[in-house]
Motif scaffolding. Structure first.
Motif, PDB file in Angstrom:
ATOM      1  N   HIS A   9      12.075  23.486  -2.962  1.00  0.00           N
ATOM      2  CA  HIS A   9      12.357  23.443  -4.403  1.00  0.00           C
ATOM      3  C   HIS A   9      12.336  22.017  -4.970  1.00  0.00           C
ATOM      4  CE1 HIS A   9      16.456  23.163  -2.661  1.00  0.00           C
ATOM      5  NE2 HIS A   9      16.706  22.399  -3.714  1.00  0.00           N
ATOM      6  N   HIS A  10      12.115  21.010  -4.127  1.00  0.00           N
ATOM      7  CA  HIS A  10      11.956  19.620  -4.575  1.00  0.00           C
ATOM      8  C   HIS A  10      10.480  19.261  -4.773  1.00  0.00           C
ATOM      9  CE1 HIS A  10      15.911  19.177  -2.279  1.00  0.00           C
ATOM     10  NE2 HIS A  10      16.212  19.069  -3.557  1.00  0.00           N
ATOM     11  N   GLU A  11       9.604  20.220  -4.581  1.00  0.00           N
ATOM     12  CA  GLU A  11       8.177  19.956  -4.637  1.00  0.00           C
ATOM     13  C   GLU A  11       7.597  20.172  -6.033  1.00  0.00           C
ATOM     14  OE1 GLU A  11       7.025  21.057  -0.046  1.00  0.00           O
ATOM     15  OE2 GLU A  11       6.693  22.577  -1.597  1.00  0.00           O
ATOM     16  N   ALA A  12       6.603  19.354  -6.359  1.00  0.00           N
ATOM     17  CA  ALA A  12       5.849  19.525  -7.602  1.00  0.00           C
ATOM     18  C   ALA A  12       4.844  20.652  -7.422  1.00  0.00           C
ATOM     19  CB  ALA A  12       5.127  18.232  -7.971  1.00  0.00           C
ATOM     20  N   PHE A  13       4.264  20.710  -6.250  1.00  0.00           N
ATOM     21  CA  PHE A  13       3.389  21.804  -5.839  1.00  0.00           C
ATOM     22  C   PHE A  13       3.468  21.856  -4.317  1.00  0.00           C
ATOM     23  CE2 PHE A  13       0.941  18.038  -6.962  1.00  0.00           C
ATOM     24  CZ  PHE A  13       0.168  17.791  -5.839  1.00  0.00           C
ATOM     25  N   PRO A  14       3.022  22.924  -3.686  1.00  0.00           N
ATOM     26  CA  PRO A  14       3.233  23.095  -2.249  1.00  0.00           C
ATOM     27  C   PRO A  14       2.874  21.862  -1.423  1.00  0.00           C
ATOM     28  CG  PRO A  14       2.294  25.087  -3.159  1.00  0.00           C
ATOM     29  CD  PRO A  14       2.262  24.051  -4.263  1.00  0.00           C
ATOM     30  N   GLY A  15       3.854  21.395  -0.677  1.00  0.00           N
ATOM     31  CA  GLY A  15       3.649  20.276   0.234  1.00  0.00           C
ATOM     32  C   GLY A  15       3.757  18.892  -0.383  1.00  0.00           C
ATOM     33  N   MET A  16       3.969  18.788  -1.714  1.00  0.00           N
ATOM     34  CA  MET A  16       4.033  17.479  -2.376  1.00  0.00           C
ATOM     35  C   MET A  16       5.338  17.333  -3.159  1.00  0.00           C
ATOM     36  SD  MET A  16       1.404  15.926  -1.440  1.00  0.00           S
ATOM     37  CE  MET A  16       0.108  16.547  -0.374  1.00  0.00           C
ATOM     38  N   LEU A  17       6.023  16.227  -2.918  1.00  0.00           N
ATOM     39  CA  LEU A  17       7.314  15.962  -3.539  1.00  0.00           C
ATOM     40  C   LEU A  17       7.173  15.656  -5.028  1.00  0.00           C
ATOM     41  CD1 LEU A  17      10.227  15.830  -2.504  1.00  0.00           C
ATOM     42  CD2 LEU A  17       9.871  13.408  -2.056  1.00  0.00           C
ATOM     43  N   ASN A  18       8.102  16.140  -5.829  1.00  0.00           N
ATOM     44  CA  ASN A  18       8.140  15.888  -7.267  1.00  0.00           C
ATOM     45  C   ASN A  18       8.396  14.398  -7.524  1.00  0.00           C
ATOM     46  OD1 ASN A  18      10.155  15.510  -9.683  1.00  0.00           O
ATOM     47  ND2 ASN A  18       8.887  17.275 -10.184  1.00  0.00           N
ATOM     48  N   GLY A  19       7.678  13.807  -8.476  1.00  0.00           N
ATOM     49  CA  GLY A  19       7.831  12.387  -8.795  1.00  0.00           C
ATOM     50  C   GLY A  19       9.212  12.015  -9.290  1.00  0.00           C
ATOM     51  N   GLY A  20       9.837  12.890 -10.056  1.00  0.00           N
ATOM     52  CA  GLY A  20      11.204  12.626 -10.528  1.00  0.00           C
ATOM     53  C   GLY A  20      12.200  12.566  -9.391  1.00  0.00           C
ATOM     54  N   ILE A  21      11.998  13.393  -8.387  1.00  0.00           N
ATOM     55  CA  ILE A  21      12.856  13.367  -7.193  1.00  0.00           C
ATOM     56  C   ILE A  21      12.672  12.038  -6.468  1.00  0.00           C
ATOM     57  CG2 ILE A  21      13.306  14.452  -4.953  1.00  0.00           C
ATOM     58  CD1 ILE A  21      14.218  16.196  -7.317  1.00  0.00           C
ATOM     59  N   ILE A  22      11.432  11.592  -6.354  1.00  0.00           N
ATOM     60  CA  ILE A  22      11.162  10.296  -5.716  1.00  0.00           C
ATOM     61  C   ILE A  22      11.889   9.184  -6.473  1.00  0.00           C
ATOM     62  CG2 ILE A  22       9.361   8.580  -5.202  1.00  0.00           C
ATOM     63  CD1 ILE A  22       7.450  11.042  -4.857  1.00  0.00           C
ATOM     64  N   GLY A  23      11.820   9.217  -7.802  1.00  0.00           N
ATOM     65  CA  GLY A  23      12.517   8.214  -8.609  1.00  0.00           C
ATOM     66  C   GLY A  23      14.014   8.233  -8.371  1.00  0.00           C
ATOM     67  N   ALA A  24      14.601   9.422  -8.300  1.00  0.00           N
ATOM     68  CA  ALA A  24      16.046   9.534  -8.053  1.00  0.00           C
ATOM     69  C   ALA A  24      16.409   8.985  -6.677  1.00  0.00           C
ATOM     70  CB  ALA A  24      16.501  10.988  -8.186  1.00  0.00           C
ATOM     71  N   LEU A  25      15.576   9.254  -5.683  1.00  0.00           N
ATOM     72  CA  LEU A  25      15.826   8.720  -4.337  1.00  0.00           C
ATOM     73  C   LEU A  25      15.857   7.197  -4.353  1.00  0.00           C
ATOM     74  CD1 LEU A  25      13.381  10.991  -2.302  1.00  0.00           C
ATOM     75  CD2 LEU A  25      15.871  11.041  -2.166  1.00  0.00           C
ATOM     76  N   LEU A  26      14.836   6.612  -4.969  1.00  0.00           N
ATOM     77  CA  LEU A  26      14.756   5.150  -5.029  1.00  0.00           C
ATOM     78  C   LEU A  26      15.887   4.548  -5.850  1.00  0.00           C
ATOM     79  CD1 LEU A  26      10.906   4.843  -5.519  1.00  0.00           C
ATOM     80  CD2 LEU A  26      12.204   4.245  -3.456  1.00  0.00           C
ATOM     81  N   ASP A  27      16.192   5.161  -6.984  1.00  0.00           N
ATOM     82  CA  ASP A  27      17.228   4.655  -7.879  1.00  0.00           C
ATOM     83  C   ASP A  27      18.601   4.680  -7.205  1.00  0.00           C
ATOM     84  OD1 ASP A  27      18.631   3.802 -10.159  1.00  0.00           O
ATOM     85  OD2 ASP A  27      18.724   5.832 -10.968  1.00  0.00           O
ATOM     86  N   CYS A  28      19.004   5.829  -6.709  1.00  0.00           N
ATOM     87  CA  CYS A  28      20.351   5.955  -6.141  1.00  0.00           C
ATOM     88  C   CYS A  28      20.530   5.096  -4.894  1.00  0.00           C
ATOM     89  CB  CYS A  28      20.676   7.412  -5.837  1.00  0.00           C
ATOM     90  SG  CYS A  28      21.003   8.393  -7.314  1.00  0.00           S
TER      91      CYS A  28
END
Length: 113
Positions: A57-76
């Motif tokens: 459920h963190h994916e933008a499409f199958p097998g690929m991480l959503n960009g907003g999730i990546i941003g949250a990971l880096l930010d936090c």
């Protein structure tokens, strides 16, 4: 390699902000990402490592991480790493309250989950 499993060690978030509801790193947010930042003493000095496992459920499409999730990971994780550094530099027993004032990420290609 560490003589322990990082998943077993309390993160900075659990240690210093257990009631935080931050979407990215709040231990109290059961629907958040619950990113954990763990300080590790290494041969080259102190590191703070991020612990997080993506789910479908963190994916933008199958097998690929959503960009907003990546941003949250880096930010936090970056924010907690900086706050921990400030705490240690000041000899304090708790990190200062910090927030991100400006943040830019350029995603050059999809990130596999």
């Amino acid at each position: 390699m560490e003589p322990f499993q990082l998943e077993e060690v309390p993160g900075l978030q659990e240690t210093f902000a257990p009631a935080s509801a931050c979407f990215g790193c709040g231990p109290a947010n059961v629907r958040g990402l619950r990113i954990r930042s763990i300080p590790i003493e290494t041969e080259s000095g102190l590191e703070v490592r991020a612990i997080w496992r993506p789910e479908s459920h963190h994916e933008a499409f199958p097998g690929m991480l959503n960009g907003g999730i990546i941003g949250a990971l880096l930010d936090c994780h970056s924010n907690w790493t900086a706050a921990y550094h400030l705490m240690r530099s000041a000899g304090a027993n708790h990190p200062p309250c910090t927030v991100t004032s400006d943040f830019h990420v350029i995603l050059k290609r999809p990130t596999p989950s």
